[in-house]
Scaffold this motif. Structure first.
Motif, PDB file in Angstrom:
ATOM      1  N   ASP A 166       0.895  -1.162   0.000  1.00  0.00           N
ATOM      2  CA  ASP A 166       0.000   0.000   0.000  1.00  0.00           C
ATOM      3  C   ASP A 166       0.933   1.212   0.000  1.00  0.00           C
ATOM      4  OD1 ASP A 166      -2.980   0.840   0.385  1.00  0.00           O
ATOM      5  OD2 ASP A 166      -1.954   2.054   1.868  1.00  0.00           O
ATOM      6  N   THR A 210      -3.957  -2.045  -9.894  1.00  0.00           N
ATOM      7  CA  THR A 210      -4.954  -1.129  -9.322  1.00  0.00           C
ATOM      8  C   THR A 210      -5.306  -0.042 -10.335  1.00  0.00           C
ATOM      9  OG1 THR A 210      -4.055  -1.586  -7.152  1.00  0.00           O
ATOM     10  CG2 THR A 210      -5.518   0.308  -7.326  1.00  0.00           C
ATOM     11  N   HIS A 263       2.629  15.515  -1.800  1.00  0.00           N
ATOM     12  CA  HIS A 263       2.133  16.224  -0.624  1.00  0.00           C
ATOM     13  C   HIS A 263       2.399  17.736  -0.725  1.00  0.00           C
ATOM     14  CE1 HIS A 263       6.373  15.477   0.126  1.00  0.00           C
ATOM     15  NE2 HIS A 263       6.338  16.540   0.898  1.00  0.00           N
ATOM     16  N   ARG A 286       9.230   7.743  -7.633  1.00  0.00           N
ATOM     17  CA  ARG A 286       8.650   7.078  -6.466  1.00  0.00           C
ATOM     18  C   ARG A 286       9.719   6.252  -5.728  1.00  0.00           C
ATOM     19  NH1 ARG A 286       7.505   3.900  -3.237  1.00  0.00           N
ATOM     20  NH2 ARG A 286       5.597   2.790  -2.716  1.00  0.00           N
TER      21      ARG A 286
HETATM   22  P1  NDP Z   1       2.399   5.073  -3.147  1.00  0.00           P
HETATM   23  O1  NDP Z   1       3.173   5.068  -1.882  1.00  0.00           O
HETATM   24  O2  NDP Z   1       2.972   4.403  -4.334  1.00  0.00           O
HETATM   25  O3  NDP Z   1       2.048   6.581  -3.541  1.00  0.00           O
HETATM   26  C1  NDP Z   1       1.374   7.407  -2.640  1.00  0.00           C
HETATM   27  C2  NDP Z   1       1.176   8.739  -3.309  1.00  0.00           C
HETATM   28  O4  NDP Z   1       0.342   9.542  -2.518  1.00  0.00           O
HETATM   29  C3  NDP Z   1       2.462   9.527  -3.494  1.00  0.00           C
HETATM   30  O5  NDP Z   1       2.356  10.211  -4.690  1.00  0.00           O
HETATM   31  C4  NDP Z   1       2.485  10.478  -2.293  1.00  0.00           C
HETATM   32  O6  NDP Z   1       3.165  11.679  -2.561  1.00  0.00           O
HETATM   33  C5  NDP Z   1       1.008  10.744  -2.138  1.00  0.00           C
HETATM   34  N1  NDP Z   1       0.658  11.014  -0.740  1.00  0.00           N
HETATM   35  C6  NDP Z   1       0.797  10.196   0.311  1.00  0.00           C
HETATM   36  N2  NDP Z   1       0.375  10.798   1.428  1.00  0.00           N
HETATM   37  C7  NDP Z   1      -0.037  12.017   1.045  1.00  0.00           C
HETATM   38  C8  NDP Z   1      -0.583  13.112   1.733  1.00  0.00           C
HETATM   39  N3  NDP Z   1      -0.780  13.073   3.058  1.00  0.00           N
HETATM   40  N4  NDP Z   1      -0.912  14.202   1.017  1.00  0.00           N
HETATM   41  C9  NDP Z   1      -0.733  14.257  -0.324  1.00  0.00           C
HETATM   42  N5  NDP Z   1      -0.188  13.240  -1.031  1.00  0.00           N
HETATM   43  C10 NDP Z   1       0.135  12.155  -0.349  1.00  0.00           C
HETATM   44  O7  NDP Z   1       0.953   4.480  -2.795  1.00  0.00           O
HETATM   45  P2  NDP Z   1      -0.105   3.755  -3.719  1.00  0.00           P
HETATM   46  O8  NDP Z   1      -0.123   4.378  -5.073  1.00  0.00           O
HETATM   47  O9  NDP Z   1       0.120   2.313  -3.605  1.00  0.00           O
HETATM   48  O10 NDP Z   1      -1.452   4.083  -2.959  1.00  0.00           O
HETATM   49  C11 NDP Z   1      -2.198   5.292  -3.189  1.00  0.00           C
HETATM   50  C12 NDP Z   1      -3.630   5.116  -2.682  1.00  0.00           C
HETATM   51  O11 NDP Z   1      -4.249   4.018  -3.367  1.00  0.00           O
HETATM   52  C13 NDP Z   1      -3.784   4.803  -1.199  1.00  0.00           C
HETATM   53  O12 NDP Z   1      -5.000   5.355  -0.734  1.00  0.00           O
HETATM   54  C14 NDP Z   1      -3.911   3.289  -1.176  1.00  0.00           C
HETATM   55  O13 NDP Z   1      -4.574   2.819  -0.023  1.00  0.00           O
HETATM   56  C15 NDP Z   1      -4.745   3.070  -2.426  1.00  0.00           C
HETATM   57  N6  NDP Z   1      -4.672   1.738  -2.980  1.00  0.00           N
HETATM   58  C16 NDP Z   1      -3.480   1.191  -3.373  1.00  0.00           C
HETATM   59  C17 NDP Z   1      -3.449  -0.075  -3.922  1.00  0.00           C
HETATM   60  C18 NDP Z   1      -2.205  -0.657  -4.475  1.00  0.00           C
HETATM   61  O14 NDP Z   1      -2.300  -1.699  -5.153  1.00  0.00           O
HETATM   62  N7  NDP Z   1      -1.041  -0.071  -4.283  1.00  0.00           N
HETATM   63  C19 NDP Z   1      -4.672  -0.891  -4.002  1.00  0.00           C
HETATM   64  C20 NDP Z   1      -5.885  -0.197  -3.651  1.00  0.00           C
HETATM   65  C21 NDP Z   1      -5.851   1.061  -3.128  1.00  0.00           C
HETATM   66  P3  NDP Z   1       4.420  12.134  -1.630  1.00  0.00           P
HETATM   67  O15 NDP Z   1       5.496  11.101  -1.840  1.00  0.00           O
HETATM   68  O16 NDP Z   1       4.790  13.481  -2.153  1.00  0.00           O
HETATM   69  O17 NDP Z   1       3.908  12.163  -0.217  1.00  0.00           O
END
Ligand code: NDP
Length: 448
Positions: A166, A210, A263, A286
């Motif tokens: 996640d 996803t 963020h 990433r």
């Molecule tokens: P990653 O860690 O690959 O990416 C997370 C992304 O979200 C980054 O771009 C990060 O940017 C940004 N982010 C995280 N926290 C914050 C914040 N507080 N404010 C703004 N931006 C933020 O995660 P995933 O892509 O795997 O997951 C993203 C979402 O999708 C989550 O909600 C997760 O639960 C959901 N999800 C993921 C799945 C998967 O297969 N990976 C499956 C189903 C749902 P920065 O680095 O700048 O903080």
């Protein structure tokens, strides 16, 4: 509102005043499944809703690790085994400083219905730690993953609980976690984790699943609505795993993603994030130690809007792919002003209940997370099947199964919504379809 549903929402709110994300999720789900509860008075006698909102097991543990300078750090580790009636607990691990019991309980609760919607035999769970991977070296990430698994291993197993990735947990972290599990157990049980590398039991398409699933979901919704996806513009938030898969599949299907975010702000690329070089750069960013979305703007010469969210850009479709509650009422108002008609959730609970009500009230078609982003866990379950049968399916086979699962989720959501006279309400439709199966299994398995 039905008196029983109302009482359970009230009691949960009283009991968990300190868990806002969990309460938000419980309230949203219970309100939308009300017509099903009304039609089944036997649920109240069996305290079905009270059991539904109480995790079967919650595990909290200490994680101690050394940084590269030898300094000792202590984090909290979690695993929420929410509901196992449909199969082994299944859900990701999140490493992010915002992780706490409320966040993981909401994610585990949502996961239960999402997994039910996939039609595969998986229960709902979620876990992680308040560890912050930003700025950590590869060696530090490895030591943290090893310390985390040194406790987690005793609570998971291919038939018990099968975590995945996640936020903050991708292929690299899953590799380190699996290595430590194998060392402690002295057994190659690769069905214990999903999202693994291809050389030790991972599934093709899992990293993209996803994001691909979100686009297949949209494609099917558009078929129901008599619309065409080709040529549509899309705003995406996040630049992680899910955002990457969305950019890749949107490009393949002829739509154009014009924003990504982190963020600290968002990037606007009016040309579209649509070349191999641009899309692969998302993965590079990433994975880099000082990951920052601005790197994309610097490399490809486009605008970086510091401190802002991408929803101010006028597009046809919005797909939040970052984290929870980034879309509040003020953002929903902007989306409506901009004439956005379609909103699909890649991230989990990216919007407040108020924002969703506003979007729906203004005619925006909403595709909720537990349906639209179920492709990741669906392919994880396909990875489990391949592991248990020692099989390795081709890209085409996995992709086709993924598409079928996502299409089916859309179809059952429309059907459930229509069955209860809630035309075009895909939020209620998904909750009802997911809940019906879980409720039936809970009733059949007795008071546990
Ligand atoms: P990653 O860690 O690959 O990416 C997370 C992304 O979200 C980054 O771009 C990060 O940017 C940004 N982010 C995280 N926290 C914050 C914040 N507080 N404010 C703004 N931006 C933020 O995660 P995933 O892509 O795997 O997951 C993203 C979402 O999708 C989550 O909600 C997760 O639960 C959901 N999800 C993921 C799945 C998967 O297969 N990976 C499956 C189903 C749902 P920065 O680095 O700048 O903080």
């Amino acid at each position: 509102m039905n008196e029983y549903v109302q009482r359970v929402i009230h009691n949960t709110s009283e009991k968990h005043k300190d868990q806002p994300e969990f309460l938000q999720s419980v309230t949203e789900v219970l309100k939308t499944i009300e017509p099903v509860v009304k039609a089944h008075p036997e649920y109240e006698k069996a305290a079905l809703l009270e059991r539904l909102v109480e995790p079967e097991r919650q595990i909290l543990f200490r994680v101690v690790w050394n940084d590269d300078k030898g300094e000792v750090h202590v984090n909290t580790g979690y695993r929420i085994q929410f509901n196992g009636v449909l199969g082994p607990y299944k859900g990701g691990l999140r490493f992010h400083p915002s992780v706490n019991l409320s966040v993981l309980k909401f994610l585990g609760f949502e996961q239960t219905f999402k997994n039910s919607l996939t039609t595969l035999a998986i229960g709902g769970g979620k876990g992680g730690s308040d560890f912050d991977p930003h700025g950590k070296s590869d060696a530090e990430i490895m030591r943290f993953c090893q310390a985390f698994m040194t406790e987690l291993y005793r609570h998971i197993g291919p038939n018990t609980d099968v975590p995945a990735g996640d936020i903050g947990v991708g292929g690299r972290e899953i590799g380190y976690l699996f290595g430590q599990y194998r060392r402690i157990r002295d057994s190659f049980d690769n069905g214990v984790l999903t999202g693994k590398g291809l050389t030790f039991g991972g599934s093709l398409i899992r990293p993209e699943a996803t994001g691909f699933g979100v686009l297949y979901y949209i494609q099917r919704v558009f078929e129901h609505e008599g619309l065409v996806l080709k040529g549509k513009t899309i705003a995406v938030s996040g630049y992680g795993n899910v955002a990457w898969g969305v950019c890749k599949k949107a490009t393949e299907l002829g739509a154009k993603v014009v924003t990504i975010s982190g963020h600290n702000g968002y990037v606007y690329d009016p040309e579209g994030i649509d070349t191999k070089e641009k899309i692969n750069f998302l993965l590079e960013m990433r994975a880099s130690q000082n990951a920052n979305v601005k790197m994309y703007a610097d490399k490809f010469g486009c605008a970086f809007m510091e401190g802002k969210k991408p929803w101010e850009v006028k597009v046809d479709i919005c797909i939040p792919c970052a984290t929870q509650n980034e879309v509040d009422l003020s953002v929903a108002e902007i989306m409506v002003q901009n004439g956005t008609q379609y909103y699909f959730e890649g991230a989990n609970m990216p919007a407040t209940n108020e924002a969703i009500a506003y979007l729906q009230g203004n005619g925006v078609l909403v595709g909720p997370a537990k349906a639209a982003n179920a492709g990741g866990v669906a392919v994880s379950a396909l990875e489990m099947s391949q592991n248990s049968e020692r099989l390795s399916w081709s890209c085409e086979e996995v992709d086709q199964k993924l598409r079928e699962i996502m299409y089916n989720i859309v179809d059952v959501s429309y059907q459930a919504s229509e069955r209860y006279g809630l035309k075009r309400d895909l939020v209620s439709g998904a909750n009802i379809a997911g809940f019906e199966k879980v409720a039936e299994a809970m009733m059949a398995q007795g008071l546990i």
